[in-house]
Design a protein around this motif. Sequence first.
Motif, PDB file in Angstrom:
ATOM      1  N   ASP A  52      -4.211  -0.478  -5.517  1.00 62.57           N
ATOM      2  CA  ASP A  52      -3.241   0.624  -4.879  1.00 62.57           C
ATOM      3  C   ASP A  52      -3.418   1.700  -5.872  1.00 62.57           C
ATOM      4  OD1 ASP A  52      -1.257   2.075  -4.034  1.00 62.57           O
ATOM      5  OD2 ASP A  52       0.229   0.554  -3.639  1.00 62.57           O
ATOM      6  N   LYS A  95      -9.135  -5.398   3.640  1.00 67.40           N
ATOM      7  CA  LYS A  95      -7.791  -4.711   3.074  1.00 67.40           C
ATOM      8  C   LYS A  95      -7.668  -4.896   1.665  1.00 67.40           C
ATOM      9  CE  LYS A  95      -5.194  -4.360   6.734  1.00 67.40           C
ATOM     10  NZ  LYS A  95      -4.512  -3.167   7.344  1.00 67.40           N
ATOM     11  N   TYR A 127      -5.484 -11.443   0.918  1.00 66.64           N
ATOM     12  CA  TYR A 127      -4.635 -10.269   1.849  1.00 66.64           C
ATOM     13  C   TYR A 127      -4.919 -10.879   3.256  1.00 66.64           C
ATOM     14  CZ  TYR A 127      -2.632  -5.942   3.620  1.00 66.64           C
ATOM     15  OH  TYR A 127      -1.546  -5.053   3.943  1.00 66.64           O
ATOM     16  N   TYR A 163      -3.699  -5.955  -4.220  1.00 69.45           N
ATOM     17  CA  TYR A 163      -2.280  -5.442  -4.678  1.00 69.45           C
ATOM     18  C   TYR A 163      -2.884  -4.309  -5.948  1.00 69.45           C
ATOM     19  CZ  TYR A 163       1.942  -4.694  -7.221  1.00 69.45           C
ATOM     20  OH  TYR A 163       3.156  -4.223  -7.923  1.00 69.45           O
ATOM     21  N   GLU A 189       0.805  -1.143   0.093  1.00 68.57           N
ATOM     22  CA  GLU A 189       0.103  -0.027  -0.147  1.00 68.57           C
ATOM     23  C   GLU A 189       0.838   1.332  -0.151  1.00 68.57           C
ATOM     24  OE1 GLU A 189      -0.209  -2.458   2.096  1.00 68.57           O
ATOM     25  OE2 GLU A 189      -1.872  -2.670   3.134  1.00 68.57           O
TER      26      GLU A 189
END
Length: 431
Positions: free
Chosen positions: A248, A242, A408, A245, A172
């Motif tokens: 982000d 969360k 995650y 990838y 992140e």
Amino acid sequence: MTQEDYLERVTQYIKDSEDELAQFKAITSYHSGQYDDDASWKSLNQYVTENEDKRGCAPGQRNRVYYMALPPSVFVPVSKGVKKNVYVQDGVNRLIVEKPFGMDTASSNELGKELGALFTENEIYRIDHYLGKEMVKNVMTMRFSNIFFSQIWDRKYIDNVQITFKETIGTEGRGGYFDDFGILRDVMQNHLLQVLSLIAMERPISTESEAIRDEKVKVLKCIPPISPDDALLGQYVAANGKPGYLDDDTLKNKKSRTPTYAALTLWIQNERWEGVPFIMKAGKALDTAKVEIRIQFRNVAGSLYKGAPRNELVMRVQPREAVYIKFNNKQPGLSYGTIQSDLDLSYHDRFTDMKIPDAYESLILDVLRNDHSNFVRDDELETAWSIFTPLLHQIDQRTDLPLHTYPYGSRGPAELDAFVRKYGYDRSNAN
Ligand code: BG6
């Protein structure tokens, strides 16, 4: 920044006493300038020279360390500026370079050539901070000062070696940086391969830095490039609140196939290790944070105690350094069954009054002492890249290489268990 801003920034995490902090501040100063401006470099040189003079440092005794904790794109221009304007002809110069040292063999060699034209190999310190970690520094001591390890450290007794790096945080906010590198370049080609070379190298002829580095290079040269068949790649997806990838904001390529997880098996083609898989596993956004080396020994031949698990030697690098051996014991009491237990050296219980230095603390001290043992030599770097470059190019270019997803906060891709089993790893005593 002003001098005050700078001091505040560099001391905000220092936990030492007020006295020590004051001493540190008294010898720390800040001078600003531009990388690409000769006048800035000249004024830096003047500033440093005046400071040295004030401290009574005579010409000929000037002793300078240049630490390039900088974006790689400015490594070369900054080294040139230093060489032209700040380098002392009649003193000592040391240049510390942070990773990444290139992206593959060709770019690393190019960078090496440019730095090599400015500084000698003896003046260059390529930092791999894993070499400054207490437990990594302990590998050589354990192997070569204990007869019971040195005698069983080969293919006859060792079934497989696993080097594991797990982080709970994802990328992140730094996906933009990470996406160019991926987990293989970020921690495996450097940190984990350094650990592997210390586990696998032959005994150096002495503890001199060149003797150690010679052996590391020799063993790395016995490792052929990693085959895509020996690689399991993964990328994390959103879970447990969360982000994934690809979620982000700093990521430019929203369809990126950059691995955030990899398990790779390396083979060492020499007399000691032929046929022993060295499995490296590394990942971001996993269930726990830990780094460990796990050496799994072979089954006891003709064992009387069927089902007793294999012995393992585990060196936990972090958190909470420990060395423990998994061994079998008679179950206490009336039973004759076996029970597996640990011979456990947990540093925090045993060495209670000892401070374990941070990796950087210990490495910077090594530079000041002119000790290269824990720094990466040019031929070592080149060999490390030769092991990884073909696979990295395939990952960058091929879209048919499987990229498994994992949630995650999980253990990694579900395919991991089958992958390690393929190499004979016995999970019966895994934790
Ligand atoms: C760095 C990597 O070199 O090592 C990071 O760029 C990684 O991505 C870090 O998080 C891990 O270091 P440590 O000391 O926290 O294990």
